[in-house]
Design a protein around this motif. Structure first.
Motif, short mmCIF file in Angstrom:
data_model
loop_
_atom_site.label_atom_id
_atom_site.label_comp_id
_atom_site.label_asym_id
_atom_site.label_seq_id
_atom_site.Cartn_x
_atom_site.Cartn_y
_atom_site.Cartn_z
N GLY A 8 0.82 -1.22 0.00
CA GLY A 8 0.00 0.00 0.00
C GLY A 8 0.85 1.26 0.00
O GLY A 8 0.56 2.21 -0.72
N ILE A 9 1.92 1.26 0.79
CA ILE A 9 2.82 2.42 0.82
C ILE A 9 3.48 2.61 -0.54
O ILE A 9 3.62 3.73 -1.04
CB ILE A 9 3.86 2.25 1.94
N LEU A 10 3.88 1.50 -1.18
CA LEU A 10 4.50 1.58 -2.49
C LEU A 10 3.54 2.15 -3.52
O LEU A 10 3.92 3.01 -4.33
CB LEU A 10 4.99 0.19 -2.93
N VAL A 11 2.29 1.69 -3.49
CA VAL A 11 1.28 2.20 -4.44
C VAL A 11 1.05 3.70 -4.22
O VAL A 11 0.97 4.47 -5.19
CB VAL A 11 -0.03 1.39 -4.30
N LEU A 12 0.95 4.13 -2.98
CA LEU A 12 0.76 5.55 -2.70
C LEU A 12 1.96 6.38 -3.15
O LEU A 12 1.79 7.48 -3.70
CB LEU A 12 0.51 5.77 -1.21
#
Length: 60
Positions: A8-12
Motif C-alpha cells: 500500500g505504501i509503495l502504491v501511494l
C-alpha cells in the motif's frame, strides 16, 4: 499483513510521483493537490531523517 502494508505504501508513493509528474505538465486540479501533498510529505520525511542523524537539531 506487513506485505500488504508495504504494498500500500509503495502504491501511494508511485501514485504521488505520477501526480507530481502530471501536475508539472498541466494536469487537472486534483493532480496539483495530490502533488502538493506528496511534496510536503517528502519534505517532512527528509527533515525528520536529517534530525535523526543530527540529534542536536542543528543542520550542517
Amino acid at each position: 499483513m506487513m506485505l500488504l502494508a508495504l504494498s500500500g505504501i509503495l502504491v501511494l508513493t508511485v501514485g504521488g510521483c505520477v501526480c507530481v509528474w502530471w501536475a508539472a505538465r498541466g494536469g487537472p486540479r486534483w493532480t496539483r493537490v495530490v502533488s502538493a501533498a506528496t511534496l510536503a510529505t517528502g519534505e517532512l520525511t527528509r527533515r525528520a531523517s536529517r534530525y535523526d542523524r543530527n540529534p542536536s537539531g542543528q543542520d550542517d
